[in-house]
Design a protein around this motif. Structure first.
Motif, PDB file in Angstrom:
ATOM      1  N   ASN A 117      -1.918  39.586 -75.837  1.00 33.75           N
ATOM      2  CA  ASN A 117      -3.211  40.010 -75.367  1.00 33.75           C
ATOM      3  C   ASN A 117      -4.205  38.873 -75.680  1.00 33.75           C
ATOM      4  OD1 ASN A 117      -5.800  40.933 -74.963  1.00 33.75           O
ATOM      5  ND2 ASN A 117      -5.356  42.926 -75.800  1.00 33.75           N
ATOM      6  N   PRO A 118      -4.825  38.328 -74.824  1.00 37.48           N
ATOM      7  CA  PRO A 118      -5.881  37.013 -74.937  1.00 37.48           C
ATOM      8  C   PRO A 118      -7.032  37.487 -76.013  1.00 37.48           C
ATOM      9  CG  PRO A 118      -6.191  38.006 -72.849  1.00 37.48           C
ATOM     10  CD  PRO A 118      -5.088  38.656 -73.339  1.00 37.48           C
ATOM     11  N   LEU A 119      -7.343  38.774 -76.165  1.00 37.89           N
ATOM     12  CA  LEU A 119      -8.172  39.230 -77.166  1.00 37.89           C
ATOM     13  C   LEU A 119      -7.801  39.519 -78.508  1.00 37.89           C
ATOM     14  CD1 LEU A 119     -10.298  41.587 -74.879  1.00 37.89           C
ATOM     15  CD2 LEU A 119     -10.796  39.221 -75.130  1.00 37.89           C
ATOM     16  N   GLY A 120      -6.359  39.300 -78.595  1.00 36.56           N
ATOM     17  CA  GLY A 120      -5.889  39.572 -80.119  1.00 36.56           C
ATOM     18  C   GLY A 120      -5.217  41.218 -80.027  1.00 36.56           C
ATOM     19  N   GLN A 121      -4.465  41.345 -80.976  1.00 35.91           N
ATOM     20  CA  GLN A 121      -3.998  42.580 -81.380  1.00 35.91           C
ATOM     21  C   GLN A 121      -4.037  42.922 -82.936  1.00 35.91           C
ATOM     22  OE1 GLN A 121      -2.059  40.626 -79.634  1.00 35.91           O
ATOM     23  NE2 GLN A 121      -1.022  39.663 -81.381  1.00 35.91           N
ATOM     24  N   SER A 122      -4.083  44.193 -83.175  1.00 32.67           N
ATOM     25  CA  SER A 122      -3.951  44.467 -84.766  1.00 32.67           C
ATOM     26  C   SER A 122      -2.708  44.545 -85.411  1.00 32.67           C
ATOM     27  CB  SER A 122      -4.318  46.336 -84.700  1.00 32.67           C
ATOM     28  OG  SER A 122      -3.233  46.851 -83.961  1.00 32.67           O
ATOM     29  N   TYR A 123      -1.592  43.715 -84.538  1.00 35.33           N
ATOM     30  CA  TYR A 123      -0.145  43.656 -85.471  1.00 35.33           C
ATOM     31  C   TYR A 123       0.262  42.246 -85.044  1.00 35.33           C
ATOM     32  CZ  TYR A 123       1.711  44.769 -80.772  1.00 35.33           C
ATOM     33  OH  TYR A 123       2.172  44.746 -79.556  1.00 35.33           O
ATOM     34  N   LEU A 124       1.060  41.542 -85.832  1.00 30.64           N
ATOM     35  CA  LEU A 124       1.851  40.485 -85.561  1.00 30.64           C
ATOM     36  C   LEU A 124       3.218  40.870 -85.138  1.00 30.64           C
ATOM     37  CD1 LEU A 124       0.674  38.363 -88.530  1.00 30.64           C
ATOM     38  CD2 LEU A 124      -0.473  38.471 -86.172  1.00 30.64           C
ATOM     39  N   LEU A 125       3.735  40.215 -84.227  1.00 28.46           N
ATOM     40  CA  LEU A 125       5.219  40.562 -83.886  1.00 28.46           C
ATOM     41  C   LEU A 125       6.243  39.679 -84.266  1.00 28.46           C
ATOM     42  CD1 LEU A 125       6.692  42.953 -81.831  1.00 28.46           C
ATOM     43  CD2 LEU A 125       6.693  41.133 -80.133  1.00 28.46           C
ATOM     44  N   PHE A 126       6.994  39.871 -85.200  1.00 32.77           N
ATOM     45  CA  PHE A 126       8.004  39.334 -85.707  1.00 32.77           C
ATOM     46  C   PHE A 126       9.319  39.270 -84.931  1.00 32.77           C
ATOM     47  CE2 PHE A 126       5.260  38.966 -89.356  1.00 32.77           C
ATOM     48  CZ  PHE A 126       5.866  38.028 -90.323  1.00 32.77           C
ATOM     49  N   TYR A 146       0.829  31.339 -83.712  1.00 35.92           N
ATOM     50  CA  TYR A 146       0.996  32.492 -83.071  1.00 35.92           C
ATOM     51  C   TYR A 146      -0.430  32.901 -82.536  1.00 35.92           C
ATOM     52  CZ  TYR A 146       2.088  37.741 -82.488  1.00 35.92           C
ATOM     53  OH  TYR A 146       1.956  38.836 -82.110  1.00 35.92           O
ATOM     54  N   MET A 147      -1.474  32.607 -83.445  1.00 31.29           N
ATOM     55  CA  MET A 147      -2.914  33.006 -82.984  1.00 31.29           C
ATOM     56  C   MET A 147      -3.384  32.084 -81.761  1.00 31.29           C
ATOM     57  SD  MET A 147      -4.962  33.526 -86.612  1.00 31.29           S
ATOM     58  CE  MET A 147      -4.448  35.045 -87.578  1.00 31.29           C
ATOM     59  N   GLU A 148      -2.627  30.967 -81.654  1.00 29.61           N
ATOM     60  CA  GLU A 148      -3.148  30.063 -80.583  1.00 29.61           C
ATOM     61  C   GLU A 148      -2.548  30.475 -79.257  1.00 29.61           C
ATOM     62  OE1 GLU A 148      -1.690  26.368 -82.139  1.00 29.61           O
ATOM     63  OE2 GLU A 148      -3.170  26.029 -83.392  1.00 29.61           O
ATOM     64  N   LEU A 189       2.470  24.291 -74.027  1.00 32.01           N
ATOM     65  CA  LEU A 189       3.566  23.562 -73.842  1.00 32.01           C
ATOM     66  C   LEU A 189       3.223  22.062 -74.664  1.00 32.01           C
ATOM     67  CD1 LEU A 189       6.428  22.980 -73.138  1.00 32.01           C
ATOM     68  CD2 LEU A 189       5.702  22.203 -70.924  1.00 32.01           C
ATOM     69  N   LEU A 190       1.922  21.618 -74.497  1.00 36.58           N
ATOM     70  CA  LEU A 190       1.790  20.365 -75.145  1.00 36.58           C
ATOM     71  C   LEU A 190       1.559  20.599 -76.755  1.00 36.58           C
ATOM     72  CD1 LEU A 190      -1.428  19.222 -73.165  1.00 36.58           C
ATOM     73  CD2 LEU A 190       0.831  18.085 -73.340  1.00 36.58           C
ATOM     74  N   GLY A 191       1.162  21.784 -77.335  1.00 34.27           N
ATOM     75  CA  GLY A 191       1.142  21.979 -78.664  1.00 34.27           C
ATOM     76  C   GLY A 191       2.673  22.461 -79.080  1.00 34.27           C
ATOM     77  N   SER A 192       3.257  23.354 -78.426  1.00 36.19           N
ATOM     78  CA  SER A 192       4.582  23.686 -78.894  1.00 36.19           C
ATOM     79  C   SER A 192       5.684  22.531 -78.998  1.00 36.19           C
ATOM     80  CB  SER A 192       5.102  24.926 -78.159  1.00 36.19           C
ATOM     81  OG  SER A 192       5.505  24.551 -76.753  1.00 36.19           O
ATOM     82  N   ARG A 193       5.408  21.756 -78.198  1.00 38.56           N
ATOM     83  CA  ARG A 193       6.289  20.451 -78.068  1.00 38.56           C
ATOM     84  C   ARG A 193       5.637  19.379 -79.067  1.00 38.56           C
ATOM     85  NH1 ARG A 193      11.268  22.266 -77.519  1.00 38.56           N
ATOM     86  NH2 ARG A 193      11.904  22.972 -75.472  1.00 38.56           N
ATOM     87  N   HIS A 194       4.599  19.534 -79.390  1.00 35.29           N
ATOM     88  CA  HIS A 194       3.770  18.621 -80.343  1.00 35.29           C
ATOM     89  C   HIS A 194       3.638  17.292 -79.652  1.00 35.29           C
ATOM     90  CE1 HIS A 194       1.970  17.927 -84.174  1.00 35.29           C
ATOM     91  NE2 HIS A 194       2.631  16.954 -84.565  1.00 35.29           N
ATOM     92  N   LEU A 195       3.246  17.244 -78.570  1.00 35.98           N
ATOM     93  CA  LEU A 195       3.181  16.245 -77.616  1.00 35.98           C
ATOM     94  C   LEU A 195       1.450  15.567 -77.707  1.00 35.98           C
ATOM     95  CD1 LEU A 195       5.055  17.047 -74.279  1.00 35.98           C
ATOM     96  CD2 LEU A 195       5.705  15.695 -76.351  1.00 35.98           C
ATOM     97  N   ALA A 196       0.497  16.526 -78.150  1.00 33.51           N
ATOM     98  CA  ALA A 196      -0.657  16.145 -78.400  1.00 33.51           C
ATOM     99  C   ALA A 196      -1.408  16.840 -79.379  1.00 33.51           C
ATOM    100  CB  ALA A 196      -1.702  16.166 -76.918  1.00 33.51           C
ATOM    101  N   LYS A 197      -2.522  16.424 -80.081  1.00 34.32           N
ATOM    102  CA  LYS A 197      -3.147  17.161 -81.093  1.00 34.32           C
ATOM    103  C   LYS A 197      -4.422  17.949 -80.434  1.00 34.32           C
ATOM    104  CE  LYS A 197      -1.449  13.945 -84.669  1.00 34.32           C
ATOM    105  NZ  LYS A 197      -1.771  12.964 -85.392  1.00 34.32           N
ATOM    106  N   LEU A 198      -4.062  19.222 -79.956  1.00 32.18           N
ATOM    107  CA  LEU A 198      -5.276  19.917 -79.345  1.00 32.18           C
ATOM    108  C   LEU A 198      -6.009  20.686 -80.559  1.00 32.18           C
ATOM    109  CD1 LEU A 198      -3.209  21.406 -76.201  1.00 32.18           C
ATOM    110  CD2 LEU A 198      -4.521  19.101 -76.444  1.00 32.18           C
ATOM    111  N   ASP A 199      -7.522  20.952 -80.116  1.00 31.42           N
ATOM    112  CA  ASP A 199      -8.161  21.875 -80.760  1.00 31.42           C
ATOM    113  C   ASP A 199      -7.998  23.204 -80.303  1.00 31.42           C
ATOM    114  OD1 ASP A 199     -10.172  23.163 -82.132  1.00 31.42           O
ATOM    115  OD2 ASP A 199     -11.709  21.625 -81.956  1.00 31.42           O
ATOM    116  N   TYR A 200      -7.044  24.070 -80.748  1.00 36.47           N
ATOM    117  CA  TYR A 200      -6.938  25.629 -79.993  1.00 36.47           C
ATOM    118  C   TYR A 200      -8.049  26.443 -80.329  1.00 36.47           C
ATOM    119  CZ  TYR A 200      -2.347  24.409 -78.793  1.00 36.47           C
ATOM    120  OH  TYR A 200      -1.361  23.753 -78.087  1.00 36.47           O
TER     121      TYR A 200
END
Length: 469
Positions: A122-131, A115-117, A243-254
């Motif tokens: 908002n690319p700067l982050g937000q004060s809540y997590l959306l479930f 979720y944080m990746e 997409l590379l991360g969510s489909r687990h195709l490559a190991k990225l350093d987010y």
């Protein structure tokens, strides 16, 4: 006097028991952390065919309707404490945050790191997590954990869907009629394969390389004034990395990706190993794509800075004279390492009437930093007085910007665009030398402190003499 149990204890324990029971029914191994709860209540170990895999995720359970805020039919907000967020960011294992709703006994989950990746709102982050209320602890949750650890082997149907997602990510520039270019996420994936297709590279020159190949197949000269701005590229590249991360195709350093994108405001570079499914996706593409679109290693790698462009600024310009340029005032000698997306700038400036220039700047810069510097120095200079002389790739991030900035009207011929740039030939030679050299000499770096002055004679006919000491 009898000791009274905390009013929240029963609710908190109910959430833990509900989660433990759900994991048991899903064939997952649930382990309570009995010592201290500092942001993690338990771990889950995944099993495949009843066998433990050693793959662990941490779990933090929050129980009670007080954690469910701004609720709608589709989702709700969870407001974490600053201490929780800081601790979760430092975890070295994935963390699943679970919210237990005692009113309906539903368990909702969120993958904190992913979720944080993604940072979807908002690319700067937000004060809540959306479930999302669709993400409940059930069979789909167990399947998600398997996919996160690459324990699910994709079928050809899965790969076809992934290919479609890559092709739906597009960058298209229609700034010049008749010279448009379209690049997809699949072009970036194929163009970035490296290391016998076991790894994936990313640098911004992959995009311009795809444009160069596309334009070299046209029948008329092509303009390269493409708008490689953040606004144009951000949706493509963030979607591609996601997409590379969510489909687990490559190991990225987010963490590194986010730091470069949001803190440094530059484009990231990386070499990431492909996962098992990433390598199988390459094999799938080899079977599906034929003809000119070969799926093979497209890149070499070099630490060298290569001569790239020389920008010359003159005091005057008169097209009616045999020598239209007056005396030069500034020369920018620029070298580029396209694999790491950084430039070396040597800026020479010469006051009118002087014979030798002096060094105004000599330093490495990233793309936007270099652009800002050039725009500041060239501001107010008539564009007819500025000449760009390209020494390497006909299309690159800097060349696209420069051609656009100078409002160029002369295109590059298909023959020029079809040729491999000199840097690619040299990089291939360097890589071959590295491969066949003894192990003790496998990495040789020869970065020149000051770039060679490739064009020692300027377009005005003047020699570019050495700067004064």
């Amino acid at each position: 006097m009898s000791k009274k149990r905390s009013s929240n204890a029963a609710t908190e324990r109910a959430g833990i028991l509900a989660m433990a029971s759900a994991c048991n029914s899903l064939g997952l191994i649930w382990r309570d952390l009995l010592q201290e709860d500092v942001g993690v209540d338990a771990t889950i170990e995944l099993c495949v065919d009843g066998l433990p895999t050693g793959k662990l995720v941490g779990v933090q359970v929050k129980s009670g309707t007080s954690y469910i805020r701004s609720e709608t039919e589709e989702n709700f907000r969870f407001y974490p404490s600053a201490d929780d967020l800081n601790y979760w960011r430092r975890l070295t294992i994935p963390l699943i945050l679970v919210v237990f709703d005692p009113s309906c006994r539903d368990l909702y989950w969120l993958d904190i790191q992913r979720y944080m990746e993604a940072r979807p709102e908002n690319p700067l982050g937000q004060s809540y997590l959306l479930f999302s209320k669709t993400q409940k602890v059930n069979g789909e949750f167990e399947a998600y954990l398997r996919s996160r650890f690459d324990l699910v082997v994709y079928t050809d149907d899965d790969f076809a869907a992934i290919r479609a997602e890559f092709e739906a990510l597009t960058y298209r520039d229609e700034g010049v009629p008749g010279h448009s270019a379209t690049v997809t996420g699949l072009d970036l994936f194929i163009g970035g394969l490296w290391g016998l297709c076991s790894k994936l590279q990313w640098h911004l020159s992959l995009l311009t390389q795809a444009i160069r190949i596309q334009l070299s197949e046209q029948s008329t000269p092509s303009m390269v004034t493409y708008d490689l701005s953040r606004a144009k590229l951000f949706p493509l590249l963030t979607g591609y990395f996601s997409l590379l991360g969510s489909r687990h195709l490559a190991k990225l350093d987010y963490d590194d990706l986010n730091h470069t994108l949001y803190s440094k405001l530059e484009w990231p570079t990386f070499i990431a190993p492909l996962t098992l499914n990433g390598r199988r996706f390459v094999e799938y593409l080899r079977r599906q794509l034929t003809g000119d679109r070969q799926v093979c290693d497209q890149n070499f790698f070099s630490l060298e800075l290569r001569p790239h462009s020389q920008i010359e600024v003159y005091s005057s310009f008169d097209s009616a004279t045999p020598q239209p340029f007056g005396p030069y005032t500034d020369v920018f000698v620029i070298r580029l390492n396209r694999y790491l997306d950084y430039y070396y700038l040597l800026h020479l400036t010469r006051p009118l009437g002087e014979s030798k220039p002096e060094v105004k700047a000599a330093q490495t810069m990233f793309y936007y930093e270099l652009r800002d510097y050039l725009e500041a120095v060239l501001d107010g200079v008539p564009k007819d007085n500025i000449l760009g002389r390209h020494q390497d790739m006909a299309i690159s991030p800097l060349i696209c910007w420069l051609e656009r900035y100078l409002e160029m009207e002369t295109g590059f011929t298909p023959e020029d665009l079809a040729q491999k740039p000199p840097s690619e030939i040299l990089d291939f030679q360097d890589e071959m030398a590295t491969i066949f050299s003894p192990g003790s000499e496998s990495m040789i770096v020869r970065l020149e402190p000051v770039p060679d002055l490739r064009f020692a004679r300027l377009a005005s006919g003047e020699p570019l003499v050495e700067p004064s000491e």
